[in-house]
Write a protein that holds these residues in place. Structure first.
Motif, PDB file in Angstrom:
ATOM      1  N   ASP A  14      -0.001  -7.007  -5.310  1.00 47.23           N
ATOM      2  CA  ASP A  14      -1.119  -6.147  -6.031  1.00 47.23           C
ATOM      3  C   ASP A  14      -2.104  -5.896  -4.929  1.00 47.23           C
ATOM      4  OD1 ASP A  14      -0.004  -6.496  -8.452  1.00 47.23           O
ATOM      5  OD2 ASP A  14      -1.474  -7.807  -9.377  1.00 47.23           O
ATOM      6  N   LEU A  15      -2.266  -6.771  -3.743  1.00 44.98           N
ATOM      7  CA  LEU A  15      -3.260  -6.428  -2.662  1.00 44.98           C
ATOM      8  C   LEU A  15      -2.418  -5.537  -1.890  1.00 44.98           C
ATOM      9  CD1 LEU A  15      -4.220  -9.983  -1.513  1.00 44.98           C
ATOM     10  CD2 LEU A  15      -5.490  -8.073  -2.587  1.00 44.98           C
ATOM     11  N   LEU A  16      -1.265  -5.287  -1.627  1.00 48.14           N
ATOM     12  CA  LEU A  16      -0.437  -4.491  -0.765  1.00 48.14           C
ATOM     13  C   LEU A  16      -0.736  -3.022  -1.694  1.00 48.14           C
ATOM     14  CD1 LEU A  16       2.634  -6.531   0.277  1.00 48.14           C
ATOM     15  CD2 LEU A  16       0.479  -5.790   1.691  1.00 48.14           C
ATOM     16  N   VAL A  17      -0.533  -2.941  -3.128  1.00 52.88           N
ATOM     17  CA  VAL A  17      -0.539  -1.413  -3.591  1.00 52.88           C
ATOM     18  C   VAL A  17      -1.820  -1.078  -3.439  1.00 52.88           C
ATOM     19  CG1 VAL A  17      -0.524  -0.683  -5.769  1.00 52.88           C
ATOM     20  CG2 VAL A  17       1.104  -2.042  -5.263  1.00 52.88           C
ATOM     21  N   LEU A  18      -3.011  -1.839  -3.311  1.00 53.34           N
ATOM     22  CA  LEU A  18      -4.142  -1.640  -3.230  1.00 53.34           C
ATOM     23  C   LEU A  18      -4.584  -0.883  -1.624  1.00 53.34           C
ATOM     24  CD1 LEU A  18      -7.365  -1.268  -4.118  1.00 53.34           C
ATOM     25  CD2 LEU A  18      -7.487  -3.501  -3.026  1.00 53.34           C
ATOM     26  N   LEU A  19      -3.762  -1.502  -0.747  1.00 54.93           N
ATOM     27  CA  LEU A  19      -3.899  -1.075   0.749  1.00 54.93           C
ATOM     28  C   LEU A  19      -3.076   0.318   0.705  1.00 54.93           C
ATOM     29  CD1 LEU A  19      -4.847  -1.953   3.316  1.00 54.93           C
ATOM     30  CD2 LEU A  19      -2.737  -3.025   3.711  1.00 54.93           C
ATOM     31  N   ALA A  20      -2.106   0.235   0.054  1.00 62.27           N
ATOM     32  CA  ALA A  20      -1.366   1.739   0.269  1.00 62.27           C
ATOM     33  C   ALA A  20      -2.237   2.835  -0.489  1.00 62.27           C
ATOM     34  CB  ALA A  20       0.012   1.532  -0.557  1.00 62.27           C
ATOM     35  N   VAL A  21      -2.953   2.696  -1.681  1.00 58.58           N
ATOM     36  CA  VAL A  21      -3.821   3.493  -2.270  1.00 58.58           C
ATOM     37  C   VAL A  21      -4.948   3.834  -1.417  1.00 58.58           C
ATOM     38  CG1 VAL A  21      -5.013   4.145  -4.412  1.00 58.58           C
ATOM     39  CG2 VAL A  21      -2.991   3.105  -4.413  1.00 58.58           C
ATOM     40  N   ALA A  22      -5.550   2.964  -0.804  1.00 61.46           N
ATOM     41  CA  ALA A  22      -6.809   3.091   0.093  1.00 61.46           C
ATOM     42  C   ALA A  22      -6.323   3.850   1.209  1.00 61.46           C
ATOM     43  CB  ALA A  22      -7.320   1.605   0.571  1.00 61.46           C
ATOM     44  N   ARG A  23      -5.156   3.656   1.797  1.00 59.59           N
ATOM     45  CA  ARG A  23      -4.576   4.513   2.971  1.00 59.59           C
ATOM     46  C   ARG A  23      -4.690   5.963   2.764  1.00 59.59           C
ATOM     47  NH1 ARG A  23      -0.892  -0.349   5.999  1.00 59.59           N
ATOM     48  NH2 ARG A  23      -2.713  -1.267   6.864  1.00 59.59           N
ATOM     49  N   SER A  24      -3.909   6.152   1.661  1.00 60.94           N
ATOM     50  CA  SER A  24      -3.563   7.459   1.084  1.00 60.94           C
ATOM     51  C   SER A  24      -4.447   8.297   0.490  1.00 60.94           C
ATOM     52  CB  SER A  24      -2.129   7.483   0.559  1.00 60.94           C
ATOM     53  OG  SER A  24      -2.313   6.857  -0.862  1.00 60.94           O
ATOM     54  N   GLY A  25      -5.236   7.435  -0.163  1.00 63.73           N
ATOM     55  CA  GLY A  25      -6.229   8.235  -0.974  1.00 63.73           C
ATOM     56  C   GLY A  25      -5.846   8.623  -2.506  1.00 63.73           C
ATOM     57  N   ARG A  26      -4.309   8.483  -2.615  1.00 66.38           N
ATOM     58  CA  ARG A  26      -3.741   9.152  -3.813  1.00 66.38           C
ATOM     59  C   ARG A  26      -2.626   8.284  -4.433  1.00 66.38           C
ATOM     60  NH1 ARG A  26      -7.003  12.136  -2.811  1.00 66.38           N
ATOM     61  NH2 ARG A  26      -6.734  14.339  -2.603  1.00 66.38           N
TER      62      ARG A  26
END
Length: 309
Positions: A14-26
């Motif tokens: 779940d943390l890694l998914v959050l990081l991916a969303v934070a970096r891409s914004g989408r």
């Protein structure tokens, strides 16, 4: 909801998914990068926020951005990502997406060619560039690296000076043939200037550079440096331009170089943990190689000999 939570209820996935969303914004971009569906990303974020007890991301004008609690969670996610990269070993092929915020000129002349060179060795790495001229952002959600002009004041991040570049005053040969070439600063009184929009300029050192020619009159102003170059080539007036861009144009002539040549610094900003990621380390090495290659052009000492690729 309370922001207190048990680490046992938060999963690494779940943390890694959050990081991916934070970096891409989408959500959609994060899903594509992770090889999952948009629905899976949404479900993971919902589960993480339930475990955290509060919102980790909120929708902003340019996409999803981290809340203060989300920034803490993203920092933990970066630690997980770095630990997984170390388990892969130094010999493993480096892959992933880097998101960079940088000025137009730096993006085109330095950042993109550096990534092109890196991808010849590591084709699994890709670069997303957000081209903009601004101060370092206090909230870096959706961006791994920032390159800004002038020394930044940042918290929860590490900054270091990358390189310097020089601005010069240029005009087209045709314009100079009609208007005459200035021989001293006084000749520029009332002359048309091509530069940034002063009311929108947020970078102090770029604003200071404008003060070197205070008696000039704005003719064409823009937030984009490539507009400056093309307007100057078209004869709109004298452009205060980066030497590394203007010197490549055979129809532009630099005037009063001994009097006008402010030297400005590029600084790199990123959270400390980001610097330890293998793909970021590899890209920074490529950036340094590119900067060393083009250093004479940045300082206006190589003429038009250095190309952009």
């Amino acid at each position: 909801m309370s922001a207190q939570f048990s680490s046992a209820s938060v999963t690494a996935d779940d943390l890694l998914v959050l990081l991916a969303v934070a970096r891409s914004g989408r959500y959609t971009t994060a899903a594509r990068q992770l090889g999952v569906t948009h629905t899976t990303v949404a479900r993971r974020i919902e589960a993480l926020e339930l475990a955290l007890g509060a919102r980790a991301i909120v929708r902003g004008s340019s996409g999803w951005r981290l809340t203060p609690l989300g920034e803490r969670a993203a920092a933990a996610a970066e630690g997980v990502e770095a630990a997984l990269a170390r388990l892969d070993g130094d010999d493993a092929d480096v892959s992933g997406v880097i998101r960079l915020s940088a000025t137009d000129g730096f993006s085109a002349f330095i950042a993109a060619p550096a990534m092109a060179a890196l991808r010849r060795r590591h084709p699994g790495i890709s670069l997303q560039i957000v081209a903009q001229t601004r101060q370092a952002s206090p909230h870096r959600s959706g961006v791994d690296l920032e390159v800004v002009v002038g020394r930044p004041e940042v918290r929860r991040a590490q900054a270091f000076r990358l390189a310097d570049y020089v601005l010069g005053l240029y005009a087209s040969r045709e314009y100079l043939a009609a208007a005459g070439e200035p021989r001293e600063l006084a000749d520029l009184d009332g002359a048309p200037l091509v530069y940034f929009i002063e009311s929108m300029l947020q970078v102090d050192v770029l604003d200071d550079a404008r003060h070197e020619v205070p008696a000039m009159v704005d003719a064409v102003t823009s937030t984009n440096v490539f507009v400056h170059v093309e307007a100057t080539r078209a004869g709109a007036g004298f452009g205060l331009l980066p030497a590394f861009l203007a010197d490549r144009e055979p129809d532009l002539v630099r005037v009063l170089p001994e009097l006008i040549g402010p030297r400005l610094p590029y600084w790199l900003v990123a959270p400390t943990d980001v610097y330890r990621l293998p793909l970021v380390t590899a890209y920074l090495d490529a950036l340094r190689d590119r900067l060393e290659e083009v250093r004479p052009a940045l300082l206006g000492t190589s003429g038009a000999q250095v190309t952009a690729t």
